[in-house]
Design a protein around this motif. Structure first.
Motif, short mmCIF file in Angstrom:
data_model
loop_
_atom_site.label_atom_id
_atom_site.label_comp_id
_atom_site.label_asym_id
_atom_site.label_seq_id
_atom_site.Cartn_x
_atom_site.Cartn_y
_atom_site.Cartn_z
N SER A 117 34.23 50.79 -1.69
CA SER A 117 33.57 51.89 -0.98
C SER A 117 32.10 51.98 -1.36
O SER A 117 31.24 52.33 -0.53
N ALA A 118 31.79 51.67 -2.63
CA ALA A 118 30.39 51.67 -3.07
C ALA A 118 29.64 50.48 -2.50
O ALA A 118 28.50 50.61 -2.01
N ILE A 119 30.25 49.30 -2.55
CA ILE A 119 29.62 48.09 -2.01
C ILE A 119 29.34 48.23 -0.52
O ILE A 119 28.31 47.78 -0.01
N TYR A 120 30.26 48.87 0.20
CA TYR A 120 30.09 49.08 1.65
C TYR A 120 28.79 49.81 1.93
O TYR A 120 28.05 49.47 2.88
N GLN A 121 28.48 50.83 1.12
CA GLN A 121 27.23 51.58 1.32
C GLN A 121 26.01 50.68 1.11
O GLN A 121 25.01 50.79 1.82
N GLU A 122 26.09 49.78 0.14
CA GLU A 122 24.99 48.84 -0.09
C GLU A 122 24.82 47.90 1.09
O GLU A 122 23.70 47.58 1.49
N LEU A 123 25.93 47.45 1.64
CA LEU A 123 25.86 46.50 2.76
C LEU A 123 25.26 47.12 4.02
O LEU A 123 24.70 46.41 4.86
N ILE A 124 25.40 48.45 4.17
CA ILE A 124 24.81 49.11 5.35
C ILE A 124 23.42 49.66 5.04
O ILE A 124 22.83 50.37 5.86
N GLY A 125 22.91 49.35 3.84
CA GLY A 125 21.54 49.71 3.50
C GLY A 125 21.35 51.01 2.76
O GLY A 125 20.22 51.46 2.56
N ASN A 126 22.43 51.66 2.33
CA ASN A 126 22.34 52.91 1.59
C ASN A 126 22.34 52.62 0.09
O ASN A 126 23.34 52.15 -0.45
N THR A 127 21.23 52.89 -0.58
CA THR A 127 21.10 52.54 -2.01
C THR A 127 21.32 53.74 -2.93
O THR A 127 20.97 53.69 -4.11
N TYR A 151 28.49 60.21 -6.95
CA TYR A 151 27.56 59.93 -5.86
C TYR A 151 28.21 59.05 -4.79
O TYR A 151 27.82 59.09 -3.63
N MET A 152 29.20 58.26 -5.19
CA MET A 152 29.94 57.50 -4.20
C MET A 152 30.73 58.45 -3.28
O MET A 152 30.74 58.29 -2.07
N TYR A 153 31.37 59.47 -3.89
CA TYR A 153 32.10 60.46 -3.09
C TYR A 153 31.16 61.16 -2.11
O TYR A 153 31.57 61.53 -1.00
N GLU A 154 29.92 61.35 -2.51
CA GLU A 154 28.95 62.08 -1.69
C GLU A 154 28.69 61.38 -0.35
O GLU A 154 28.28 62.01 0.62
N GLN A 155 28.96 60.09 -0.31
CA GLN A 155 28.72 59.33 0.92
C GLN A 155 29.87 59.48 1.91
O GLN A 155 29.78 59.00 3.04
N TYR A 156 30.95 60.15 1.49
CA TYR A 156 32.13 60.29 2.34
C TYR A 156 32.50 61.77 2.47
O TYR A 156 31.65 62.63 2.30
#
Length: 533
Positions: free
Chosen positions: A385-395, A411-416
């Motif tokens: 779930s964290a890597i997915y955010q990196e792949l879509i450009g969210n750092t 902060y990973m939870y914050e993206q969902y």
């Protein structure tokens, strides 16, 4: 040759049933080390850093060779001629259901560390690892490599180490009727000398390794609890708060320990598993579900494909080329292997205590496969779930890791979705894993310092549970994460030597036991045939 009766190491010491030399020597060594850390203060941080680098550079290759050898030995026992030997004898029955057994295995073996690193570690490796040199701008390769390395550190190598030590202890305790202590495994080599100074030295090293291995996990856990409370309620993220949390949570762990395995440790372990599985399913369906399911399958394939290369990688050629050793490998792989080695007396004794009635094959496959697959699924969901955010450009998660690694999961939870709920449950889960790690570890130290007793006095249980919390707190004050890592590496070195000798002793005893069982079976068959005739 007449057989001498194998005696217990249980003695009376200061009014309690304990092995005095092990109890007092372990306490004095630990007290001296932590007192020095507290008294010297800030200069200890530099010492911890330099010591960690020096020891890792010198013995890193040895740790890598050792854990791979133990995995091979575990597979040999699983599929070789000893595989049908049952812990406790042919008629022994398991004390716990498979669900209860797997729950306690997972909670004791990984717990806090997995929660701490399952998001942060893949992000670290995604952004930087030695396998990506020459291809810095390839995010797909970076993602695969990051997950593969994380799987390496949390996969079958760690569980093979636990399996060998746990199996050896279980065999000598339930089949050979020796005390549940590390020294008992050396009986084929030392005979009744295990009850003297040599045996005491083995158990002392085991106690120290266990205490510092536990302190590392507890230190990581309390940092994550503090980070979660800071994120949710703006409670200050400081060493003082972390020490206070250690005191409070250690109190809960002591209560669980006093209640015993059935009422305390097993019950909390099973609730840990329920909460952890809920969080796993929760994130799987609130996160990028299809991506996570597909990546889980691909992660296992990538791990298997590169298994031998990364398992035996020591950075030898690049070290010569740059005239330096790999700081990355010291910080990650070498630290992990040392951490698992120092953690192994605790996990090994605990697994041995709960594994009566299972064959060697059932034991090895159960310990190797089930926790490993659960761990891989957990890392694929949380790390994925964290890597997915990196792949879509969210750092955002990378930024959090750089600022405070303990905050990564929040902060990973914050993206969902449902951020507050997920973060609150995670704080509770870290606390309960802290409790099970502490009470299980105290249970093991009680066994070691009481000569193999399974029912150490309550006062002794409270004493060692308090010591674990104290060690974790002082190391946090005296050097933070570096101090915790250094403690694991330093205690891992002497215990790794014990593990090597232990394997030879265990194999020798298995050979004798197997031959004896074969003779017994042949005699029984002959007697049956004679009766039928």
């Amino acid at each position: 040759m007449s057989k001498k009766r194998v005696r217990s190491d249980e003695k009376t010491f200061l009014g309690i049933k304990a092995n005095g030399p092990v109890f007092i020597t372990s306490f004095l060594i630990i007290a001296t080390l932590v007192s020095t850390t507290l008294i010297v203060g800030e200069p200890m941080e530099e010492w911890f850093s330099k010591t960690q680098t020096y020891v890792s550079n010198k013995v890193g290759w040895f740790f890598i060779l050792l854990v791979n050898s133990l995995l091979i030995f575990a597979l040999f026992l699983c599929f070789g001629k000893f595989s049908k030997i049952k812990i406790g004898g042919p008629d022994a029955k398991p004390d716990f259901t498979n669900v209860g057994w797997f729950s306690m295995l997972f909670s004791a073996g990984m717990g806090i560390g997995l929660l701490f690193w399952s998001v942060a570690e893949p992000i670290y490796h995604f952004n930087s690892n030695p396998f990506l040199r020459g291809q810095p701008d390839n995010p797909v390769l970076a993602a695969k490599s990051a997950m593969g390395i994380t799987f390496l550190h949390w996969g079958v190598h760690a569980w093979a180490l636990y399996a060998i030590i746990g199996l050896a202890l279980a065999f000598f305790t339930f089949n050979k009727k020796l005390p549940l202590t590390i020294r008992s495994i050396f009986h084929p080599l030392l005979g009744h000398r295990i009850h003297g100074p040599i045996g005491d030295a083995i158990d002392i090293i085991s106690v120290i390794a266990t205490l510092f291995g536990l302190a590392t996990s507890l230190g990581l856990g309390v940092q994550q609890v503090n980070a979660g409370l800071n994120y949710l309620f703006e409670i200050p993220d400081s060493t003082g708060i972390q020490v206070t949390l250690i005191i409070i949570i250690t109190g809960f762990a002591t209560l669980s320990l006093v209640l015993g395995i059935d009422k305390g440790i097993r019950m909390i372990s099973e609730w840990n598993m329920r909460i952890a599985l809920f969080m796993l399913v929760f994130l799987l369906f609130t996160g990028p579900t299809l991506f996570l399911l597909k990546s889980f399958v691909q992660n296992i394939g990538h791990y298997a494909y590169e298994f031998f290369e990364v398992s035996f990688w020591t950075n030898s050629y690049r070290g010569v080329e740059t005239n330096s050793s790999s700081n990355w490998q010291n910080t990650w792989t070498v630290f992990y292997w040392a951490w698992w080695i120092s953690w192994s007396p605790f996990v090994g004794i605990f697994i041995a205590r709960i594994s009566k009635g299972r064959t060697i094959r059932e034991f090895i496959l159960g310990v190797l496969l089930v926790p490993t697959l659960l761990t891989f699924l957990w890392i694929s969901v949380f790390g994925g779930s964290a890597i997915y955010q990196e792949l879509i450009g969210n750092t955002a998660i990378t930024d959090a890791v750089k600022t405070n690694v303990a905050t990564a999961i929040y902060y990973m939870y914050e993206q969902y979705s449902f951020t507050f709920l997920a973060s609150t449950i995670t704080v509770i889960l870290v606390v309960t894993f802290f409790v099970t790690s502490s009470d299980s570890g105290s249970f093991v130290v009680d066994i070691l310092t009481s000569g193999g007793r399974h029912d150490a006095p309550k006062g002794q249980k409270i004493f060692w549970a308090s010591m674990e919390g104290l060690v974790a707190a002082i190391l946090l004050v005296g050097g933070g994460l570096t101090a915790l890592q250094t403690a694991s590496i330093l205690t891992g070195v002497p215990f790794s030597i014990i593990i090597i000798v232990m394997c030879f002793s265990f194999y020798k005893s298995l050979e004798d036991y197997h031959d004896s069982e074969e003779r017994r079976i042949r005699k029984t068959r002959q007697k049956t045939l004679q009766q039928n005739e």
